[in-house]
Design a protein around this motif. Sequence first.
Motif, PDB file in Angstrom:
ATOM      1  N   ALA A  54      36.498  38.250  35.755  1.00  0.00           N
ATOM      2  CA  ALA A  54      37.904  38.121  36.137  1.00  0.00           C
ATOM      3  C   ALA A  54      38.043  37.710  37.594  1.00  0.00           C
ATOM      4  CB  ALA A  54      38.640  39.437  35.878  1.00  0.00           C
ATOM      5  N   LEU A  55      37.165  38.225  38.448  1.00  0.00           N
ATOM      6  CA  LEU A  55      37.206  37.852  39.858  1.00  0.00           C
ATOM      7  C   LEU A  55      36.926  36.370  40.060  1.00  0.00           C
ATOM      8  CD1 LEU A  55      35.354  40.865  41.550  1.00  0.00           C
ATOM      9  CD2 LEU A  55      37.808  40.495  41.325  1.00  0.00           C
ATOM     10  N   GLY A  56      36.188  35.791  39.136  1.00  0.00           N
ATOM     11  CA  GLY A  56      35.819  34.389  39.276  1.00  0.00           C
ATOM     12  C   GLY A  56      36.856  33.414  38.760  1.00  0.00           C
ATOM     13  N   VAL A  57      37.952  33.911  38.208  1.00  0.00           N
ATOM     14  CA  VAL A  57      38.994  33.036  37.659  1.00  0.00           C
ATOM     15  C   VAL A  57      40.074  32.824  38.701  1.00  0.00           C
ATOM     16  CG1 VAL A  57      40.745  32.758  35.866  1.00  0.00           C
ATOM     17  CG2 VAL A  57      38.536  33.805  35.309  1.00  0.00           C
ATOM     18  N   HIS A  58      40.352  31.599  39.013  1.00  0.00           N
ATOM     19  CA  HIS A  58      41.425  31.272  39.950  1.00  0.00           C
ATOM     20  C   HIS A  58      42.766  31.435  39.249  1.00  0.00           C
ATOM     21  CE1 HIS A  58      43.428  29.506  43.349  1.00  0.00           C
ATOM     22  NE2 HIS A  58      43.969  28.550  42.591  1.00  0.00           N
ATOM     23  N   GLU A  59      43.658  32.210  39.861  1.00  0.00           N
ATOM     24  CA  GLU A  59      44.972  32.508  39.292  1.00  0.00           C
ATOM     25  C   GLU A  59      44.835  33.123  37.897  1.00  0.00           C
ATOM     26  OE1 GLU A  59      47.377  29.004  39.497  1.00  0.00           O
ATOM     27  OE2 GLU A  59      47.872  29.341  41.596  1.00  0.00           O
ATOM     28  N   LEU A  60      44.138  34.251  37.852  1.00  0.00           N
ATOM     29  CA  LEU A  60      43.931  34.959  36.590  1.00  0.00           C
ATOM     30  C   LEU A  60      45.249  35.366  35.954  1.00  0.00           C
ATOM     31  CD1 LEU A  60      41.864  36.302  34.633  1.00  0.00           C
ATOM     32  CD2 LEU A  60      42.030  38.348  36.068  1.00  0.00           C
ATOM     33  N   GLY A  61      46.266  35.637  36.759  1.00  0.00           N
ATOM     34  CA  GLY A  61      47.553  36.032  36.203  1.00  0.00           C
ATOM     35  C   GLY A  61      48.166  34.967  35.321  1.00  0.00           C
ATOM     36  N   LYS A  62      47.923  33.697  35.644  1.00  0.00           N
ATOM     37  CA  LYS A  62      48.471  32.605  34.839  1.00  0.00           C
ATOM     38  C   LYS A  62      47.544  32.226  33.690  1.00  0.00           C
ATOM     39  CE  LYS A  62      51.061  30.627  38.714  1.00  0.00           C
ATOM     40  NZ  LYS A  62      51.271  29.435  39.578  1.00  0.00           N
ATOM     41  N   PRO A 540      40.293  40.583  54.192  1.00  0.00           N
ATOM     42  CA  PRO A 540      41.448  40.060  53.449  1.00  0.00           C
ATOM     43  C   PRO A 540      42.092  41.140  52.587  1.00  0.00           C
ATOM     44  CG  PRO A 540      39.555  38.584  53.260  1.00  0.00           C
ATOM     45  CD  PRO A 540      39.056  39.838  53.910  1.00  0.00           C
ATOM     46  N   ASN A 541      43.415  41.075  52.482  1.00  0.00           N
ATOM     47  CA  ASN A 541      44.149  42.006  51.622  1.00  0.00           C
ATOM     48  C   ASN A 541      44.005  41.545  50.177  1.00  0.00           C
ATOM     49  OD1 ASN A 541      45.841  43.850  50.444  1.00  0.00           O
ATOM     50  ND2 ASN A 541      47.573  43.462  51.801  1.00  0.00           N
ATOM     51  N   TRP A 542      42.787  41.738  49.668  1.00  0.00           N
ATOM     52  CA  TRP A 542      42.451  41.227  48.333  1.00  0.00           C
ATOM     53  C   TRP A 542      43.324  41.846  47.262  1.00  0.00           C
ATOM     54  CZ3 TRP A 542      40.639  44.257  44.273  1.00  0.00           C
ATOM     55  CH2 TRP A 542      40.248  43.555  43.129  1.00  0.00           C
ATOM     56  N   PHE A 543      43.586  43.146  47.338  1.00  0.00           N
ATOM     57  CA  PHE A 543      44.302  43.821  46.261  1.00  0.00           C
ATOM     58  C   PHE A 543      45.705  43.246  46.090  1.00  0.00           C
ATOM     59  CE2 PHE A 543      46.478  47.122  43.962  1.00  0.00           C
ATOM     60  CZ  PHE A 543      45.510  47.653  43.133  1.00  0.00           C
ATOM     61  N   HIS A 544      46.393  43.012  47.207  1.00  0.00           N
ATOM     62  CA  HIS A 544      47.759  42.477  47.115  1.00  0.00           C
ATOM     63  C   HIS A 544      47.749  41.089  46.479  1.00  0.00           C
ATOM     64  CE1 HIS A 544      52.002  42.163  48.398  1.00  0.00           C
ATOM     65  NE2 HIS A 544      51.720  40.872  48.491  1.00  0.00           N
ATOM     66  N   GLU A 545      46.826  40.258  46.901  1.00  0.00           N
ATOM     67  CA  GLU A 545      46.771  38.902  46.369  1.00  0.00           C
ATOM     68  C   GLU A 545      46.375  38.903  44.896  1.00  0.00           C
ATOM     69  OE1 GLU A 545      47.651  36.155  47.933  1.00  0.00           O
ATOM     70  OE2 GLU A 545      48.141  37.246  49.779  1.00  0.00           O
ATOM     71  N   PHE A 546      45.410  39.759  44.544  1.00  0.00           N
ATOM     72  CA  PHE A 546      44.877  39.745  43.189  1.00  0.00           C
ATOM     73  C   PHE A 546      45.860  40.371  42.207  1.00  0.00           C
ATOM     74  CE2 PHE A 546      42.105  41.561  39.814  1.00  0.00           C
ATOM     75  CZ  PHE A 546      41.548  40.370  39.360  1.00  0.00           C
ATOM     76  N   VAL A 547      46.266  41.611  42.443  1.00  0.00           N
ATOM     77  CA  VAL A 547      47.154  42.304  41.503  1.00  0.00           C
ATOM     78  C   VAL A 547      48.559  41.714  41.541  1.00  0.00           C
ATOM     79  CG1 VAL A 547      48.182  44.532  40.917  1.00  0.00           C
ATOM     80  CG2 VAL A 547      45.799  44.411  41.622  1.00  0.00           C
ATOM     81  N   GLY A 548      49.012  41.301  42.701  1.00  0.00           N
ATOM     82  CA  GLY A 548      50.324  40.665  42.774  1.00  0.00           C
ATOM     83  C   GLY A 548      50.412  39.409  41.937  1.00  0.00           C
TER      84      GLY A 548
END
Length: 711
Positions: A54-62, A540-548
């Motif tokens: 999942a970390l390796g997917v760009h824009e996993l949310g989409k 980097p604020n990874w959590f905000h970028e990733f979960v957001g």
Amino acid sequence: MTTELLIWLIPLPPLLAFFLIVLFTNRNKGLSHSIAVGAAGLSWLGSMIVFARALGVHELGKEPFASSINWIPTGETWLKIGVLIDPLSAVVLFFVAWTVLMIFIYSIGYHNFGQPKGDHDRAGLQPHGATVTDEHGHKHMVPSIEPMYSRFFAFIGLFAFGMYTLVVSDNLLTLYVGWEIMGLCSYLLIGFWYAKPSARAAAIKAFMTTRLGDVFMLLGIAFLYSATGTLSFREIFRPEVLQVLASTATPILGLSAAGLIGLLLFLGTVGKSAQWPLHVWLPDAMEGPTPVSAMIHAATMVSAGVYMVIRMFPLISLDPHTMTFVAFIGAFTALFAVTIAVAQNDIKRVLAYSTISQLGFMIAALGVGAYVAAAFHLVTHAFFKALLFLGSGSVIHGMEHGALHTGEHVDTQDMFNMGGLRKKMPITFWTFLIGGFALSGFPVLTAGFWSKDEIFAEAFGNGHLVVFVVLAVAAFLTAFYTMRQITLTFFGEPRTKAAEHASETPWTMTVPLIVLAVFAVGYGWVGIPEHFPGLGGLIPNWFHEFVGGTLSELPKAVEFSWIPLITSLGVALGGLFFGWLVYCKVKSPEQDFLQIPVLKNKWYFDEIYNFVFVKPASWIAEKLTSLYMDQIVIDGILHSVARFSLFLGHIFRNYFDKPVINEFIGDGTGNVVKASGSGLRKIQAGRIQYYMVASVGVLVIFALLYYFLLG
């Protein structure tokens, strides 16, 4: 193996372990725990692989990992079920996998594997110890193995299956299935020592209270399906569907369809996550074994309630009335629970009310729109609260060893019977200290600081000053009772012989504590705000970028303000300082100024509920339902039917069966045959003249018949 197939497989090992233990290996304790821990390890491995991908997917949310199958036909369409891993479910899967595995390993030592059977232990009661003889011929007591050892591992395996199912589900229906599996397992595990009346009562209380919330949640699911024709998250969260739900009015409290559905779903969380006023079951859940407390209070059950609200946030956030209600319940619960925690003396009950309060923080954060902050605190809280519960179990285990060694009969969960344990149990002390500081929000070094600070920042930055002040007071009291707990348990001198002879627990219990302590410190570093003084931007604020990225639009971070930061620092350090200052010299409950009856008795909510709900329900059941409805109405009708049946039977017997069936048809036929036989017997005499006379008579009769009929 494709990622989607792997996601389908993640929940299965614990379920398979449950069936294997129940059906085949329950008599072999070592094999049973090996199967359970191995299953948890397989699910952990699958979860880590999925998380890494999942970390390796760009824009996993989409473009999430998703797979679905047709399940139930609904006319021309199908009700589908499937799996979904987006940024939110990926981070939840990460902490669930780690905490579940640690709890499984910890349970081996907690239940005294390798120890002898107890002298008088029996199924349904806690082990009481076994007498052993050392090499010098001296007899002494040692901890004994849990009589229902295999049963425990089977139940927590099913529990883990329910949580994994809930996390990876792509729809509300299978999420609800996992939700209810955990409800069943909580009943089985809270009442694991079922021979104890208090454990049985706690299990029933938990089951009934959470079911109340679940009924409302089920109504919300049904309403949502009737309004949209689907329960799939991705389909529900499409903009056009959300717009229709937001614009459709309902006649209830002026709520839109989205608001009413969100409110009903949230009431399910009020029950599952023990929010006021359905909070009363969670402290009593301490009757179960400590690993159960960690599973319920950190890794699975209560976290599931908050996770569901976070998952449904795009829907719930559409109606401001629902959001206001959510914020109120969360903030009130956060403050209400800490006022009770400060007066509790049971080490596990302090943590139980702490859990209720921290869940209130998350719910309040969601109510003010702090989506990422709530998810961040959900994850960090899972790690440090699991650490604290397992640490409390380690403390109790060490105290029980000391009590058995000395023969002293004391409450091994009462903090006033402890003291000085930092020297006796150093690993437990340091890991518990880390967990306690994380719960208090100790600045910079602990994960709890970063997640709480973000909630404060969001509440203040979005103008919710009442919520901000209430949560700040709750945070101060949290740090205060945490330091009270640490001071009474670990500092000073031992106050009992059991504490004086306590010993460190085995590696199966201490290793999970160390692992969770690492996360209680390090996980906060993935969510450091970019504008935080000094440290912002270094990591980097990874959590905000990733979960957001789970939402359709990335939430904007609030502007930096010194007020929430200073507040966060002040309440954490101030609470810890005053907690130590007040309790460093307290040696007995009589010296504790917070032993206030109203707080010790939980604001008398149990008594109020007992008077308002339990006693009337019992009266209705005993007097109205049992005595009147059952014995008078239902039994009266049945008895009347029975008497009428007997009356009809009497009539049929005396006026139809005996005279008609028996005498006329039955006996009458027999008598006619008998009489005919007697008459005809006379013509069978064997004399020729009788036969000739009879023949002439017959001929005469035929002649007369021929004449009159045919002549």
